[in-house]
Write an enzyme that holds these catalytic residues in place. Structure first.
Site, PDB file in Angstrom:
ATOM      1  N   TYR A  37       0.782  -1.235   0.000  1.00 39.00           N
ATOM      2  CA  TYR A  37       0.000   0.000   0.000  1.00 39.00           C
ATOM      3  C   TYR A  37       0.812   1.282   0.000  1.00 39.00           C
ATOM      4  O   TYR A  37       0.280   2.330  -0.338  1.00 39.00           O
ATOM      5  CB  TYR A  37      -0.946   0.018   1.207  1.00 39.00           C
ATOM      6  CG  TYR A  37      -2.091  -0.943   1.063  1.00 39.00           C
ATOM      7  CD1 TYR A  37      -3.158  -0.640   0.229  1.00 39.00           C
ATOM      8  CD2 TYR A  37      -2.093  -2.164   1.724  1.00 39.00           C
ATOM      9  CE1 TYR A  37      -4.209  -1.526   0.074  1.00 39.00           C
ATOM     10  CE2 TYR A  37      -3.149  -3.057   1.576  1.00 39.00           C
ATOM     11  CZ  TYR A  37      -4.194  -2.723   0.753  1.00 39.00           C
ATOM     12  OH  TYR A  37      -5.227  -3.601   0.587  1.00 39.00           O
ATOM     13  N   LEU A  38       2.043   1.193   0.446  1.00 40.62           N
ATOM     14  CA  LEU A  38       2.818   2.420   0.602  1.00 40.62           C
ATOM     15  C   LEU A  38       3.743   2.624  -0.583  1.00 40.62           C
ATOM     16  O   LEU A  38       4.622   1.801  -0.834  1.00 40.62           O
ATOM     17  CB  LEU A  38       3.624   2.355   1.901  1.00 40.62           C
ATOM     18  CG  LEU A  38       2.761   2.155   3.149  1.00 40.62           C
ATOM     19  CD1 LEU A  38       3.632   1.979   4.380  1.00 40.62           C
ATOM     20  CD2 LEU A  38       1.794   3.317   3.311  1.00 40.62           C
TER      21      LEU A  38
END
Length: 565
Positions: free
Chosen positions: A523-524
DNA sequence: CAGATAACTTAGCATAAGGAAA
DNA sequence: TTTCCTTATGCTAAGTTATCTG
């Protein structure tokens, strides 16, 4: 600088490669029968099983000390499937699982694994070399002139299915994958993989619009499984990059979208209102889209669109807050989502409306599903779907938290704590949980012991410094003065070490039930992290281990310290 | 348009590997 | 060297999404 070969020049839409060559899957070893002195007992008497029945019996025997073998569904599913593998004679005899005694078989496998651990260094080295050889032979492919690592090149071994949570199929027999089950995908002009001696592939195809190398249908849910590339591959890396670029495009229009769904809360159309409230949840709480699931096929879990009335409670006032929605449901992997959120008043009013005259088991958003929602999102922005909000909100939260928490005066250890805290904020947002590690209490205690010892050392150093200072006071000689300096230095070092340990303990405690890995990996936007490392002089290896650096190679090449998500 | 399906990403846990401590 | 503990990796289940089919 990257050389671009003719093979990798821009491809037509949907074409993923021009050349693909590989060895096919590596098939896990066939079943080895038990030695004669290891027996199965039925109703107290030894019973020699047929090969097929014995193999399945060993699957159960291996799991004997797991809690799930005590569950009725697990036992029933297992026993049903096991009986299918028995000879008709065995079927007649073995009619009651309670009369089956697998303990000797269980012990055999426990001993075996002990024995493996106790092997000499040389023997272990030999095993490692054999594994490396298989990896070397089957673990890589050629894709458009590059040698790429494959993610999962082994077929999954047979065994008893273990779903997560309360799964209706737990204990069912997961069958052995044979070459006859496997579809091979490669390029026409490549060396086509040989099936194992005496076997044939189910099919060999040459489809360059997909990225998988081999596939088969798994017998529990009747779904496809694939052999695909490792995340370090160019193909996966580019896809990953694209994902973050879509999320960055959302950043440009998210304000407009938020204004739009706020307006839609007041729409005359129920369908629109539901869509707007669901989107608010997805945006604010990072909920998953929530597809419908076939009842009885999987564990009962939900996401946003599949929420039921029973999953939320409305509190006009709670703990000094207004319009509080209390969420309590099982999400992906049967991980519990529990949260009390104060929402905007129109959302609250709408929820009251959606719940009116419904049973607890009814859908909260009865006019909405993921395909309606995603079609709407696609119209708002090219490439937009529900999951992009998770990516966007996760990455933007990391960036903001890093900005808020990092202190450039801090030591590297202090900066790492800030990073972990920023990462943790994201993990909490995405509800990435883990069960408290079995060794948590113990390792926390060990750390505390270290801290206590260090405190003691600091105290002693303080006393010694005092003594040295007193002596210098008396004598005023150079030697004593030097001694004071020495003691000061020592004290400072010890205090720093103590601070570092305290930071470690704090970090560990805060992380007890939170899994940072999933957000870090999925997600990052890695460029945020790389920029931060460069800006604050933190070595990238402190954040990303080897595998992660390989996965994020594309970003490490690309990002400088000015990168903004 | 519903429902099925294919292809791909995301997920937590178990175990292996590796490094520190004894 | 052996043991102990932490971290990395492997595994595969469980999601999402686009597309196909009738």
């Amino acid at each position: 600088a990257h050389r671009t070969s003719s093979q990798e020049e821009k491809k037509e839409d949907g074409v993923k490669w021009t050349q693909l060559e590989h060895r096919g899957p590596y098939f896990v070893p066939l079943y080895e029968p038990l030695p004669d002195d290891v027996q199965f007992y039925y109703d107290g008497k030894p019973l020699k099983l047929s090969l097929a029945a014995e193999e399945v019996a060993t699957f159960y025997a291996k799991m004997l000390d797991h809690e799930y073998t005590t569950k009725e569904i697990f036992q029933n599913n297992f026993f049903n499937d096991w009986r299918k593998e028995m000879t008709s004679k065995e079927q007649k005899i073995i009619t009651d699982l309670d009369k089956c005694d697998f303990r000797e078989i269980h012990k055999y496998f426990v001993d075996k694994s002990e024995a493996r651990k106790a092997l000499s260094k040389e023997e272990k080295q030999k095993l490692k070399e054999e594994a490396d050889k298989i990896q070397e032979e089957y673990g890589y492919c050629m894709l458009d002139g590059h040698r790429e690592k494959i993610g999962n090149f082994k077929t999954e071994p047979p065994g008893l299915f273990r779903g997560r949570g309360d799964h209706p199929k737990m204990g069912m027999l997961k069958k052995r994958i044979m070459p006859e089950d496997v579809i091979i995908n490669c390029s026409k002009d490549s060396k086509i993989p040989e099936p194992p001696e005496g076997h044939k592939w189910k099919e060999v195809r040459f489809d360059n619009t997909v990225t998988w190398l081999a596939s088969w249908t798994e017998n529990i849910q009747n779904t496809l499984k694939y052999i695909m590339l490792n995340p370090s591959s160019k193909l996966k890396g580019e896809k990953d990059w694209q994902k973050y670029e879509v999320a960055r495009r959302l950043k440009d229009v998210v304000h407009k979208i938020r204004a739009q769904y706020r307006a839609d809360w007041m729409s005359k159309e129920m369908k629109k209102r539901q869509r707007a409230v669901a989107l608010y949840f997805i945006d604010k709480l990072a909920l998953r889209a929530g597809n419908e699931k076939e009842e009885g096929e999987t564990a009962d879990t939900v996401g946003c669109c599949s929420l039921r009335v029973e999953h939320i409670k409305l509190h006009p006032k709670l703990d000094g807050q207004e319009h509080v929605v209390e969420f309590d449901f099982l999400g992906k992997d049967s991980i519990r989502y529990y949260n009390k959120v104060s929402v905007e008043k129109p959302v609250f009013k709408n929820l009251q409306l959606f719940m009116k005259n419904k049973d607890p088991a009814d859908d909260l958003f009865d006019r909405l599903n993921t395909s309606i929602l995603n079609r709407h999102l696609q119209n708002l922005m090219d490439g937009l779907s529900a999951k992009v909000f998770r990516t966007y909100n996760a990455s933007i939260t990391l960036q903001e938290q890093l900005k808020a928490l990092t202190n450039s005066e801090d030591s590297v250890a202090g900066k790492l704590l800030s990073y972990n805290r920023a990462n943790r904020a994201v993990a909490i947002l995405c509800n990435h949980q883990r069960s408290t590690p079995k060794t948590f209490e113990k390792s926390m205690q060990n750390l505390q012991t270290k801290i206590d010892a260090k405190k003691q050392q600091v105290e002693e150093a303080q006393q010694e410094l005092k003594k040295a200072e007193d002596e210098f006071e008396d004598t005023k000689d150079a030697k004593a003065e030097a001694n004071v300096e020495k003691k000061k230095k020592l004290l400072k070092r010890l205090e720093e070490q103590l601070a570092k340990l305290n930071v470690q303990a704090m970090d560990k405690e805060e992380n007890k039930q939170i899994a940072l890995g999933t957000s870090k990996l999925n997600y990052l936007d890695p460029r945020i992290t790389i920029a931060w490392c460069k800006k604050f002089g933190v070595p990238i290896e402190k954040i990303y281990n080897k595998t992660q650096r390989e996965k994020f190679a594309w970003a490490i090449d690309m990002a400088d310290e000015d990168f903004e998500f």
